[in-house]
Design an enzyme around this catalytic site. Structure first.
Site, PDB file in Angstrom:
ATOM      1  N   ARG A 151      -4.146   1.564  10.949  1.00 56.45           N
ATOM      2  CA  ARG A 151      -4.849   1.054  12.122  1.00 56.45           C
ATOM      3  C   ARG A 151      -4.936   2.162  13.168  1.00 56.45           C
ATOM      4  O   ARG A 151      -3.994   2.937  13.353  1.00 56.45           O
ATOM      5  CB  ARG A 151      -4.111  -0.162  12.716  1.00 56.45           C
ATOM      6  CG  ARG A 151      -4.244  -1.436  11.891  1.00 56.45           C
ATOM      7  CD  ARG A 151      -5.664  -1.984  11.935  1.00 56.45           C
ATOM      8  NE  ARG A 151      -5.808  -3.222  11.178  1.00 56.45           N
ATOM      9  CZ  ARG A 151      -6.197  -3.300   9.917  1.00 56.45           C
ATOM     10  NH1 ARG A 151      -6.433  -2.182   9.250  1.00 56.45           N
ATOM     11  NH2 ARG A 151      -6.337  -4.472   9.319  1.00 56.45           N
ATOM     12  N   CYS A 173       1.682   1.334   7.906  1.00 56.47           N
ATOM     13  CA  CYS A 173       2.374   0.225   8.557  1.00 56.47           C
ATOM     14  C   CYS A 173       1.375  -0.639   9.315  1.00 56.47           C
ATOM     15  O   CYS A 173       0.290  -0.176   9.675  1.00 56.47           O
ATOM     16  CB  CYS A 173       3.441   0.754   9.509  1.00 56.47           C
ATOM     17  SG  CYS A 173       2.789   1.771  10.844  1.00 56.47           S
ATOM     18  N   PRO A 174       1.717  -1.900   9.587  1.00 52.47           N
ATOM     19  CA  PRO A 174       0.838  -2.750  10.392  1.00 52.47           C
ATOM     20  C   PRO A 174       0.876  -2.314  11.855  1.00 52.47           C
ATOM     21  O   PRO A 174       1.804  -1.612  12.283  1.00 52.47           O
ATOM     22  CB  PRO A 174       1.437  -4.149  10.208  1.00 52.47           C
ATOM     23  CG  PRO A 174       2.880  -3.893   9.911  1.00 52.47           C
ATOM     24  CD  PRO A 174       2.918  -2.621   9.128  1.00 52.47           C
ATOM     25  N   GLU A 187     -13.647   0.294  17.186  1.00 51.08           N
ATOM     26  CA  GLU A 187     -14.569   0.380  16.041  1.00 51.08           C
ATOM     27  C   GLU A 187     -15.715  -0.617  16.203  1.00 51.08           C
ATOM     28  O   GLU A 187     -15.454  -1.763  16.598  1.00 51.08           O
ATOM     29  CB  GLU A 187     -13.809   0.105  14.732  1.00 51.08           C
ATOM     30  CG  GLU A 187     -12.716   1.106  14.454  1.00 51.08           C
ATOM     31  CD  GLU A 187     -11.846   0.738  13.251  1.00 51.08           C
ATOM     32  OE1 GLU A 187     -11.098   1.610  12.779  1.00 51.08           O
ATOM     33  OE2 GLU A 187     -11.918  -0.416  12.783  1.00 51.08           O
ATOM     34  N   ASP A 194      -9.301   7.135   8.843  1.00 47.01           N
ATOM     35  CA  ASP A 194     -10.230   6.071   8.429  1.00 47.01           C
ATOM     36  C   ASP A 194     -10.307   4.948   9.458  1.00 47.01           C
ATOM     37  O   ASP A 194     -11.132   4.055   9.327  1.00 47.01           O
ATOM     38  CB  ASP A 194      -9.800   5.490   7.072  1.00 47.01           C
ATOM     39  CG  ASP A 194     -10.801   4.487   6.511  1.00 47.01           C
ATOM     40  OD1 ASP A 194     -11.989   4.850   6.353  1.00 47.01           O
ATOM     41  OD2 ASP A 194     -10.407   3.332   6.249  1.00 47.01           O
ATOM     42  N   ILE A 223       0.843  -1.208   0.000  1.00 54.12           N
ATOM     43  CA  ILE A 223       0.000   0.000   0.000  1.00 54.12           C
ATOM     44  C   ILE A 223       0.872   1.249   0.000  1.00 54.12           C
ATOM     45  O   ILE A 223       0.627   2.195  -0.762  1.00 54.12           O
ATOM     46  CB  ILE A 223      -0.964  -0.015   1.196  1.00 54.12           C
ATOM     47  CG1 ILE A 223      -1.958  -1.171   1.052  1.00 54.12           C
ATOM     48  CG2 ILE A 223      -1.722   1.311   1.287  1.00 54.12           C
ATOM     49  CD1 ILE A 223      -2.868  -1.366   2.268  1.00 54.12           C
ATOM     50  N   HIS A 259     -13.677   3.356   8.516  1.00 59.35           N
ATOM     51  CA  HIS A 259     -12.874   2.182   8.151  1.00 59.35           C
ATOM     52  C   HIS A 259     -13.388   1.566   6.840  1.00 59.35           C
ATOM     53  O   HIS A 259     -13.669   0.374   6.746  1.00 59.35           O
ATOM     54  CB  HIS A 259     -12.907   1.134   9.272  1.00 59.35           C
ATOM     55  CG  HIS A 259     -11.752   0.183   9.202  1.00 59.35           C
ATOM     56  ND1 HIS A 259     -11.168  -0.368  10.311  1.00 59.35           N
ATOM     57  CD2 HIS A 259     -11.048  -0.325   8.147  1.00 59.35           C
ATOM     58  CE1 HIS A 259     -10.174  -1.172   9.967  1.00 59.35           C
ATOM     59  NE2 HIS A 259     -10.085  -1.152   8.651  1.00 59.35           N
TER      60      HIS A 259
END
Length: 315
Positions: A234, A205-206, A263, A258, A158, A282
């Site tokens: 995230r 990043c994760p 959530e 986002d 991404i 999201h």
């Protein structure tokens, strides 16, 4: 073969459905099971397919026939991998399905911030252009992104896709990544340099122990005054209260968000009151084409497992 979907409504709708799964066996589809409902509903399943359903020793203990868990997601932190391995349950995720979608949404947010399309559209539909003294009323400031520096945190698929779009807009692209990567037209810098030099910081990043809360008051303070912060990764990578403070003080020029730590959004989420904060629910990953691609990957994963050659296996 019995296939149980535990949280189908997080992926499927009247456009993207589970018909391709029904070619593989009997499908029992639940919109969104509560935690306490899961164990009973999957007790006779051969295959479980889920997105965010928590599959742990409690929810899995009745599923004696279960041999496979498929994920409508890349992340699998909701699955107890050790339990699954111990009980010979194969777990397969779905990777790289949303690269273009998230990169597209990232720039939709950036362009909304700098072009204020929503504001100008409302201005016109409220009848104010009809009453304007000039043909181009300067109601909201507009800014070009050409020449601005975009700092990308995380150079996975991404992040690299976002860099390509930025290059097309003639932006200066810098990035930081845990491992060394040589990407054309992208200059690698330290995290501190990226914060100091970027007009826009975009996170890709994760979420892990290294990235959790990495964007806190200290990080925001190091960013340029007036800079834009974008998070389509995230929610856990940022401290929401610290972002709120940076926006309210005027140090940051805006934020485009986002994802949140909790959530759906909590009733008292502080960012609802923040200045210059654009938020979407999201949804960056969820265009129709993307969800269809995701379903294809999930189905192929099951077919490959059944043929004895599992793909995208995580345990």
């Amino acid at each position: 073969m019995k296939i149980v979907l535990t949280d189908a409504q997080t992926v499927l709708d009247n456009i993207v459905n589970s018909d391709s799964l029904k070619e593989l066996g009997e499908v029992e589809e639940y919109g969104l099971l509560k935690y306490e409902e899961v164990a009973e509903k999957i007790s006779d399943a051969d295959v479980v397919v889920c997105n965010k359903t928590l599959l742990d020793p409690h929810t899995l203990h009745l599923a004696e026939n279960l041999k496979y868990i498929g994920l409508f997601a890349t992340g699998y932190n909701n699955i107890d991998i050790d339990y699954c391995t111990k009980h010979n349950i194969t777990v397969c995720n779905a990777g790289s399905y949303s690269t273009n979608a998230v990169a597209q949404h990232t720039f939709a947010l950036i362009l909304e911030h700098f072009n204020n399309i929503t504001g100008y559209n409302k201005f016109v539909h409220d009848g104010k252009w009809k009453r304007s003294k000039t043909f181009s009323p300067f109601v909201y400031p507009l800014n070009e992104i050409a020449g601005k520096t975009l700092g990308i945190v995380g150079l996975g698929n991404i992040g690299q896709a976002v860099a390509k779009i930025a290059n097309a807009f003639n932006m200066n692209v810098i990035a930081c990544n845990r491992s060394e990567k040589n990407i054309e037209n992208v200059t690698t810098v330290s995290f501190e340099k990226l914060l100091e030099q970027s007009d826009i910081v975009s996170v890709h990043c994760p979420l892990n122990d290294d990235s959790k809360d990495m964007f806190d008051k200290n990080a925001f303070a190091k960013m340029k005054k007036g800079a834009l912060f974008v998070n389509t990764a995230r929610g856990g990578v940022m401290v929401e209260k610290d972002l709120y403070d940076a926006l309210q003080s005027g140090h940051l020029g805006g934020a485009c968000i986002d994802t949140l730590s909790v959530e759906p959004m909590e009733e008292n989420c502080i960012l609802m009151e923040a200045k210059n904060c654009i938020m979407t629910p999201h949804i960056a990953w969820a265009p129709v084409e993307t969800r269809r691609r995701l379903m294809d990957i999930v189905v192929d994963n099951i077919k490959n497992f059944l043929s004895g050659t599992p793909t995208n296996k995580v345990n």
